[in-house]
Structures are given as C-alpha cells and as structure tokens.
Design a protein around this motif. Structure first.
Motif, PDB file in Angstrom:
ATOM      1  N   GLN A  25       0.854  -1.185   0.000  1.00  0.00           N
ATOM      2  CA  GLN A  25       0.000   0.000   0.000  1.00  0.00           C
ATOM      3  C   GLN A  25       0.893   1.239   0.000  1.00  0.00           C
ATOM      4  O   GLN A  25       1.778   1.363   0.843  1.00  0.00           O
ATOM      5  CB  GLN A  25      -0.899   0.007   1.238  1.00  0.00           C
ATOM      6  CG  GLN A  25      -1.785  -1.216   1.371  1.00  0.00           C
ATOM      7  CD  GLN A  25      -2.816  -1.290   0.278  1.00  0.00           C
ATOM      8  OE1 GLN A  25      -3.519  -0.322   0.008  1.00  0.00           O
ATOM      9  NE2 GLN A  25      -2.902  -2.432  -0.381  1.00  0.00           N
ATOM     10  N   LEU A  26       0.658   2.131  -0.944  1.00  0.00           N
ATOM     11  CA  LEU A  26       1.383   3.396  -1.050  1.00  0.00           C
ATOM     12  C   LEU A  26       0.425   4.504  -0.642  1.00  0.00           C
ATOM     13  O   LEU A  26      -0.597   4.716  -1.294  1.00  0.00           O
ATOM     14  CB  LEU A  26       1.872   3.604  -2.485  1.00  0.00           C
ATOM     15  CG  LEU A  26       2.441   4.968  -2.845  1.00  0.00           C
ATOM     16  CD1 LEU A  26       3.650   5.328  -1.988  1.00  0.00           C
ATOM     17  CD2 LEU A  26       2.806   5.005  -4.322  1.00  0.00           C
ATOM     18  N   SER A  27       0.757   5.204   0.453  1.00  0.00           N
ATOM     19  CA  SER A  27      -0.079   6.294   0.959  1.00  0.00           C
ATOM     20  C   SER A  27       0.638   7.624   0.777  1.00  0.00           C
ATOM     21  O   SER A  27       1.856   7.709   0.937  1.00  0.00           O
ATOM     22  CB  SER A  27      -0.395   6.091   2.445  1.00  0.00           C
ATOM     23  OG  SER A  27      -1.094   4.892   2.643  1.00  0.00           O
ATOM     24  N   PHE A  28      -0.146   8.640   0.476  1.00  0.00           N
ATOM     25  CA  PHE A  28       0.367   9.994   0.262  1.00  0.00           C
ATOM     26  C   PHE A  28      -0.056  10.862   1.438  1.00  0.00           C
ATOM     27  O   PHE A  28      -1.247  10.985   1.719  1.00  0.00           O
ATOM     28  CB  PHE A  28      -0.171  10.542  -1.058  1.00  0.00           C
ATOM     29  CG  PHE A  28       0.395   9.832  -2.258  1.00  0.00           C
ATOM     30  CD1 PHE A  28       1.394  10.426  -3.008  1.00  0.00           C
ATOM     31  CD2 PHE A  28      -0.043   8.566  -2.617  1.00  0.00           C
ATOM     32  CE1 PHE A  28       1.938   9.777  -4.104  1.00  0.00           C
ATOM     33  CE2 PHE A  28       0.488   7.905  -3.713  1.00  0.00           C
ATOM     34  CZ  PHE A  28       1.484   8.507  -4.460  1.00  0.00           C
ATOM     35  N   HIS A  29       0.923  11.453   2.113  1.00  0.00           N
ATOM     36  CA  HIS A  29       0.683  12.209   3.346  1.00  0.00           C
ATOM     37  C   HIS A  29       1.147  13.655   3.223  1.00  0.00           C
ATOM     38  O   HIS A  29       2.100  13.956   2.506  1.00  0.00           O
ATOM     39  CB  HIS A  29       1.479  11.585   4.498  1.00  0.00           C
ATOM     40  CG  HIS A  29       0.953  10.269   4.955  1.00  0.00           C
ATOM     41  ND1 HIS A  29       0.322  10.105   6.166  1.00  0.00           N
ATOM     42  CD2 HIS A  29       0.970   9.043   4.382  1.00  0.00           C
ATOM     43  CE1 HIS A  29      -0.025   8.836   6.317  1.00  0.00           C
ATOM     44  NE2 HIS A  29       0.347   8.173   5.247  1.00  0.00           N
ATOM     45  N   LEU A  47       4.974   3.436   2.613  1.00  0.00           N
ATOM     46  CA  LEU A  47       4.825   2.139   1.954  1.00  0.00           C
ATOM     47  C   LEU A  47       4.655   1.075   3.028  1.00  0.00           C
ATOM     48  O   LEU A  47       5.494   0.967   3.925  1.00  0.00           O
ATOM     49  CB  LEU A  47       6.071   1.825   1.119  1.00  0.00           C
ATOM     50  CG  LEU A  47       6.334   2.773  -0.046  1.00  0.00           C
ATOM     51  CD1 LEU A  47       7.816   2.818  -0.383  1.00  0.00           C
ATOM     52  CD2 LEU A  47       5.522   2.346  -1.246  1.00  0.00           C
ATOM     53  N   GLU A  48       3.569   0.299   2.939  1.00  0.00           N
ATOM     54  CA  GLU A  48       3.314  -0.754   3.924  1.00  0.00           C
ATOM     55  C   GLU A  48       2.732  -1.963   3.204  1.00  0.00           C
ATOM     56  O   GLU A  48       1.947  -1.809   2.272  1.00  0.00           O
ATOM     57  CB  GLU A  48       2.308  -0.293   4.972  1.00  0.00           C
ATOM     58  CG  GLU A  48       2.761   0.894   5.787  1.00  0.00           C
ATOM     59  CD  GLU A  48       1.677   1.405   6.706  1.00  0.00           C
ATOM     60  OE1 GLU A  48       1.898   1.353   7.928  1.00  0.00           O
ATOM     61  OE2 GLU A  48       0.628   1.834   6.199  1.00  0.00           O
ATOM     62  N   GLY A  49       3.107  -3.133   3.655  1.00  0.00           N
ATOM     63  CA  GLY A  49       2.525  -4.346   3.089  1.00  0.00           C
ATOM     64  C   GLY A  49       3.565  -5.427   2.911  1.00  0.00           C
ATOM     65  O   GLY A  49       4.509  -5.548   3.694  1.00  0.00           O
ATOM     66  N   GLU A  50       3.392  -6.176   1.850  1.00  0.00           N
ATOM     67  CA  GLU A  50       4.248  -7.332   1.599  1.00  0.00           C
ATOM     68  C   GLU A  50       4.433  -7.491   0.099  1.00  0.00           C
ATOM     69  O   GLU A  50       3.473  -7.404  -0.664  1.00  0.00           O
ATOM     70  CB  GLU A  50       3.536  -8.566   2.177  1.00  0.00           C
ATOM     71  CG  GLU A  50       4.346  -9.803   2.251  1.00  0.00           C
ATOM     72  CD  GLU A  50       3.570 -10.903   2.956  1.00  0.00           C
ATOM     73  OE1 GLU A  50       3.386 -11.957   2.334  1.00  0.00           O
ATOM     74  OE2 GLU A  50       3.153 -10.708   4.115  1.00  0.00           O
ATOM     75  N   LEU A  51       5.686  -7.722  -0.314  1.00  0.00           N
ATOM     76  CA  LEU A  51       5.951  -7.946  -1.729  1.00  0.00           C
ATOM     77  C   LEU A  51       5.417  -9.314  -2.135  1.00  0.00           C
ATOM     78  O   LEU A  51       5.621 -10.307  -1.436  1.00  0.00           O
ATOM     79  CB  LEU A  51       7.447  -7.856  -2.018  1.00  0.00           C
ATOM     80  CG  LEU A  51       8.086  -6.487  -1.831  1.00  0.00           C
ATOM     81  CD1 LEU A  51       9.585  -6.562  -2.061  1.00  0.00           C
ATOM     82  CD2 LEU A  51       7.453  -5.465  -2.765  1.00  0.00           C
ATOM     83  N   ILE A  58       7.129  -4.854   4.055  1.00  0.00           N
ATOM     84  CA  ILE A  58       7.521  -3.475   3.754  1.00  0.00           C
ATOM     85  C   ILE A  58       6.870  -2.547   4.768  1.00  0.00           C
ATOM     86  O   ILE A  58       5.661  -2.600   4.982  1.00  0.00           O
ATOM     87  CB  ILE A  58       7.078  -3.083   2.329  1.00  0.00           C
ATOM     88  CG1 ILE A  58       7.631  -4.043   1.285  1.00  0.00           C
ATOM     89  CG2 ILE A  58       7.432  -1.632   2.029  1.00  0.00           C
ATOM     90  CD1 ILE A  58       9.140  -4.105   1.228  1.00  0.00           C
ATOM     91  N   ASN A  59       7.682  -1.690   5.390  1.00  0.00           N
ATOM     92  CA  ASN A  59       7.191  -0.660   6.303  1.00  0.00           C
ATOM     93  C   ASN A  59       8.182   0.495   6.231  1.00  0.00           C
ATOM     94  O   ASN A  59       9.117   0.576   7.019  1.00  0.00           O
ATOM     95  CB  ASN A  59       7.058  -1.196   7.725  1.00  0.00           C
ATOM     96  CG  ASN A  59       6.404  -0.195   8.642  1.00  0.00           C
ATOM     97  OD1 ASN A  59       5.940   0.854   8.216  1.00  0.00           O
ATOM     98  ND2 ASN A  59       6.381  -0.505   9.932  1.00  0.00           N
ATOM     99  N   GLU A  60       7.986   1.355   5.246  1.00  0.00           N
ATOM    100  CA  GLU A  60       8.949   2.408   4.937  1.00  0.00           C
ATOM    101  C   GLU A  60       8.209   3.717   4.676  1.00  0.00           C
ATOM    102  O   GLU A  60       7.037   3.706   4.340  1.00  0.00           O
ATOM    103  CB  GLU A  60       9.744   2.036   3.676  1.00  0.00           C
ATOM    104  CG  GLU A  60      10.414   0.688   3.757  1.00  0.00           C
ATOM    105  CD  GLU A  60      10.862   0.149   2.400  1.00  0.00           C
ATOM    106  OE1 GLU A  60      10.766   0.871   1.391  1.00  0.00           O
ATOM    107  OE2 GLU A  60      11.284  -1.011   2.354  1.00  0.00           O
ATOM    108  N   TYR A 106       6.754  -0.731  -6.820  1.00  0.00           N
ATOM    109  CA  TYR A 106       7.510  -0.537  -5.577  1.00  0.00           C
ATOM    110  C   TYR A 106       8.994  -0.342  -5.904  1.00  0.00           C
ATOM    111  O   TYR A 106       9.631   0.579  -5.393  1.00  0.00           O
ATOM    112  CB  TYR A 106       7.315  -1.736  -4.638  1.00  0.00           C
ATOM    113  CG  TYR A 106       8.276  -1.736  -3.476  1.00  0.00           C
ATOM    114  CD1 TYR A 106       8.066  -0.915  -2.382  1.00  0.00           C
ATOM    115  CD2 TYR A 106       9.427  -2.526  -3.499  1.00  0.00           C
ATOM    116  CE1 TYR A 106       8.967  -0.881  -1.322  1.00  0.00           C
ATOM    117  CE2 TYR A 106      10.326  -2.506  -2.451  1.00  0.00           C
ATOM    118  CZ  TYR A 106      10.090  -1.680  -1.369  1.00  0.00           C
ATOM    119  OH  TYR A 106      10.996  -1.652  -0.334  1.00  0.00           O
ATOM    120  N   ARG A 107       9.529  -1.197  -6.764  1.00  0.00           N
ATOM    121  CA  ARG A 107      10.949  -1.074  -7.127  1.00  0.00           C
ATOM    122  C   ARG A 107      11.235   0.257  -7.820  1.00  0.00           C
ATOM    123  O   ARG A 107      12.277   0.866  -7.602  1.00  0.00           O
ATOM    124  CB  ARG A 107      11.384  -2.265  -7.984  1.00  0.00           C
ATOM    125  CG  ARG A 107      11.522  -3.558  -7.170  1.00  0.00           C
ATOM    126  CD  ARG A 107      12.149  -4.693  -7.969  1.00  0.00           C
ATOM    127  NE  ARG A 107      11.281  -5.198  -9.021  1.00  0.00           N
ATOM    128  CZ  ARG A 107      10.305  -6.080  -8.837  1.00  0.00           C
ATOM    129  NH1 ARG A 107      10.065  -6.567  -7.642  1.00  0.00           N
ATOM    130  NH2 ARG A 107       9.584  -6.483  -9.863  1.00  0.00           N
TER     131      ARG A 107
END
Length: 176
Positions: A25-29, A47-51, A58-60, A106-107
C-alpha cells in the motif's frame, strides 16, 4: 448435479481457495506544519505491506527535504536529504489517499528515492525541487495526473488535495 454441488460445498467448507495475494500500500501524506514546533509543511509517502514475489514485509516512508533547515533555503538550491519519519509523527499527518501498487512499481519508487537521495550537489530547491516535486514524481510512477501550480509549491496539503481532485478514480475526499 447434486453430487457436484456437494463436492463444491465441501471444497469451500474446507478452505479450498486461492491464496491471498501479497500487496504493498502506497499512501500519500501531508503535514500542516508549525513554525512554533519546528516542523514545516511537508509531503511524503508511506509504503506498507508485503511484496508478492518474495513475501518481504515493507514498512517504509520517504520524504525529500533540505539537509539543514536555514534561511539559505530561500536563496536557491541547498544540500538535500531523504527524511524518514517516526510512526508517532506519521499518525499526526493527513493521509490523503492510498493505492495498492505492484512489486515493479515498488521497485520504481525505491529507485526514484535512491536517485534523489544520492544525487550529487545541492538539489533541494524550495520552488523547483522540494518535497512536493518528489511526491509528484512518485505519483506519476503509479499513473496519477500531477500538476505543480505555483501557488501550491509551499503548501503540501493544498497540493495533495489538488492531486486528489485531478484523479477522481481514487475515490478520495479532499481534506479540510
């Protein structure tokens, strides 16, 4: 026919289904900012989730900023950095919208972040290459329409609301 229905019901009962696909999940803040508390308005991504390909968790989060905040920022390009925010800070920001992205996207996001982070010289410019431009380039990777109105270049919340309105397919609400 009754036999086939019984087999189908048995398969469903015992959990026969395809495995859930992993996703990121890509969130815009945006952060509203406050001179009194030393945090200026800012835009960044989470960025949160799993590839899907590897199962890597992923937790960045990444934002583009000046390496040192000073009045020099007002006079042109200064040294730049990628900021990474603490979870307690992220909880106090405005999440404008979230999109599920592919492993390939993501990459691409990570490659863009590294290119901005590792660029030699002074690349942070308050009006030409700031956190908004960084987040905008990431939005373009995932196919969003992006514009940079001059009156929004120092107003991340207003700008992300503008991006939201340019992309009605997001189904996102403008944040007041």
């Amino acid at each position: 026919m009754g036999r086939y229905l019984s087999i189908l019901l048995a398969l469903l009962t015992f959990g026969w289904a395809s495995p859930a696909l992993a996703d990121v999940q890509l969130s815009f803040h945006s952060f509203n900012g406050s001179v009194l508390f030393g945090r200026y308005p800012h835009a960044f991504i989470v960025l949160e989730g799993e590839l899907e390909s590897s199962g890597e968790v992923i937790n960045e989060n990444y934002g583009f900023t000046a390496k040192t905040v000073s009045t020099r920022i007002l006079n042109g390009p200064v040294e730049h950095d990628i900021s990474i925010e603490e979870p307690k800070y992220i909880r106090k920001t405005n999440r404008h919208f979230t999109i599920t992205i592919t492993d390939a996207q993501y990459r691409e996001v990570i490659a863009l972040m590294r290119a901005w982070r590792d660029a030699p010289g002074k690349y942070y410019d308050l009006d030409k290459r700031n956190c908004i431009h960084f987040v905008g380039e990431i939005a373009k990777i995932i196919g969003l329409r992006v514009e940079y109105p001059e009156n929004m270049l120092r107003r991340p919340k207003k700008w992300l609301n503008h991006v939201t309105s340019l992309n009605p397919q997001l189904g996102a609400e403008v944040i007041n």
